[in-house]
Design an enzyme around this catalytic site. Structure first.
Site, PDB file in Angstrom:
ATOM      1  N   CYS A  46       0.845  -1.190   0.000  1.00 48.26           N
ATOM      2  CA  CYS A  46       0.000   0.000   0.000  1.00 48.26           C
ATOM      3  C   CYS A  46       0.888   1.250   0.000  1.00 48.26           C
ATOM      4  CB  CYS A  46      -0.909   0.008   1.234  1.00 48.26           C
ATOM      5  SG  CYS A  46      -2.062   1.412   1.247  1.00 48.26           S
ATOM      6  N   ASP A  48       0.434   3.762   1.680  1.00 49.39           N
ATOM      7  CA  ASP A  48       0.390   4.333   3.037  1.00 49.39           C
ATOM      8  C   ASP A  48       1.804   4.612   3.562  1.00 49.39           C
ATOM      9  OD1 ASP A  48       0.225   4.435   6.011  1.00 49.39           O
ATOM     10  OD2 ASP A  48      -1.885   4.007   5.639  1.00 49.39           O
ATOM     11  N   ARG A  50       2.966   4.784   6.348  1.00 50.86           N
ATOM     12  CA  ARG A  50       3.386   4.082   7.573  1.00 50.86           C
ATOM     13  C   ARG A  50       3.846   2.656   7.313  1.00 50.86           C
ATOM     14  NH1 ARG A  50      -2.291   5.270  10.249  1.00 50.86           N
ATOM     15  NH2 ARG A  50      -2.789   4.644   8.109  1.00 50.86           N
ATOM     16  N   HIS A 102      -2.254  -3.928   5.034  1.00 49.52           N
ATOM     17  CA  HIS A 102      -2.095  -3.538   6.437  1.00 49.52           C
ATOM     18  C   HIS A 102      -3.452  -3.256   7.061  1.00 49.52           C
ATOM     19  CE1 HIS A 102      -2.734   0.895   5.880  1.00 49.52           C
ATOM     20  NE2 HIS A 102      -2.440   0.554   4.640  1.00 49.52           N
ATOM     21  N   CYS A 105      -6.226  -0.014   6.800  1.00 53.68           N
ATOM     22  CA  CYS A 105      -5.976   0.552   5.474  1.00 53.68           C
ATOM     23  C   CYS A 105      -7.134   1.479   5.069  1.00 53.68           C
ATOM     24  CB  CYS A 105      -5.812  -0.562   4.447  1.00 53.68           C
ATOM     25  SG  CYS A 105      -5.437   0.048   2.792  1.00 53.68           S
TER      26      CYS A 105
HETATM   27 CO    CO Z   1      -3.458   1.223   2.975  1.00 56.47          CO
END
Ligand code: CO
Length: 215
Positions: A46, A48, A50, A102, A105
Site C-alpha cells: 500500500c 500508506d 506508515r 495492512h 488501510c
Molecule cells: Co493502505
C-alpha cells in the site's frame, strides 16, 4: 526533528548526510549498487506512508523491487503494476512476490462505505467492493465493524495474490522456472508485526478456468 518540522530543504540536507555516511562506512557502496541490482523480492504494498517496505523487513537498497498503490491492488487492466511484475519476473528473476496489506488501510475501509470521492478513486476502490461481495457472508458474520474491516484487509490481500496467480506472465514463469513463490502478508500498524496469510507456489490450486494450457 519531529515530523511537523520537516521541510523540503531538510529532506535534501538529510540526503547529503546519509550519502556521506554510507560512503564513510563502505566506500564502494554506490559504485556497486549503481552497476547492478539483483533483488530476490518484489513487494506490492500500500502507498500508506506508515508501511515502508525496506524498514519493516530490514532490507537495504538493492534488495527489494517495490510497487505501491492505494490498498495494494493487482488489477489486470493496470499497466503500471503489470509492467513492474513483468520486469521483476522476466528480467530480474525474482524468487518471491509479496503482496503486503495492512490493518487500518484507509482504502479498504473507504470501500466498505458508500461515500463517493467523485473521482478515479471510486473506480479503483470498486475492486475492493467486489472482494467484499465475493465474501459477504463471512464478512457479515463478524461481530463488529472493526473486525469486519480487519477481515476485509486480509481477504483483499488473498484476492490480490490470486490475481497474480491468474496472470500469464506468472504462469509462464511457474512452468519454465518453478518460481516465483507468491506470499500474502498483512502488517499491523499498531504493533509493527507482519502476519503471513497465504502462500502460493507452482502447482498450487487455482480454478482450472484460469490455467492456460498453451503457454
Ligand atoms: Co493502505
Amino acid at each position: 526533528m519531529s515530523p511537523v518540522d520537516k521541510t523540503i530543504e531538510s529532506l535534501l540536507l538529510h540526503n547529503k548526510h546519509w550519502a556521506a555516511n554510507r560512503v564513510h562506512e563502505d566506500p564502494g557502496y554506490f559504485s556497486r549498487l549503481s552497476n547492478l541490482q539483483t533483488p530476490k523480492f518484489l513487494w506490492i504494498g500500500c502507498s500508506d506512508s506508515r508501511v515502508p517496505a525496506n524498514q519493516i523487513t530490514g532490507t537495504d537498497p538493492g534488495e527489494i523491487f517495490v510497487h505501491r498503490n492505494v490498498a495494494n491492488l493487482v488489477v489486470h487492466t493496470d499497466i503500471n503494476v503489470f509492467a513492474v511484475l513483468e520486469y521483476a519476473v522476466t528480467q530480474l528473476n525474482v524468487e518471491h512476490v509479496i503482496v503486503c496489506g495492512h490493518y487500518g488501510c484507509g482504502g479498504v475501509l473507504a470501500a466498505m462505505q458508500r461515500n463517493a470521492f467523485n473521482g478515479v478513486l471510486d473506480k479503483w476502490l470498486r475492486n475492493i467492493k467486489d472482494v467484499y461481495r465475493l465474501h459477504e457472508a463471512e464478512l457479515l458474520a463478524c461481530p463488529d465493524e472493526k473486525s469486519r474491516g480487519r477481515l476485509l484487509v486480509e481477504l483483499n490481500v488473498r484476492e490480490q495474490v490470486l490475481n497474480l496467480a491468474k496472470a500469464v506472465v506468472l504462469q509462464k514463469a511457474w512452468k519454465s522456472d518453478h518460481r516465483p513463490a507468491l506470499h500474502g502478508w498483512v502488517y499491523g500498524l499498531e504493533d509493527g508485526i507482519i502476519k503471513q496469510l497465504v502462500e502460493m507456489r507452482p502447482g498450487d490450486d487455482l480454478h482450472p478456468l484460469y490455467q492456460y494450457e498453451n503457454l
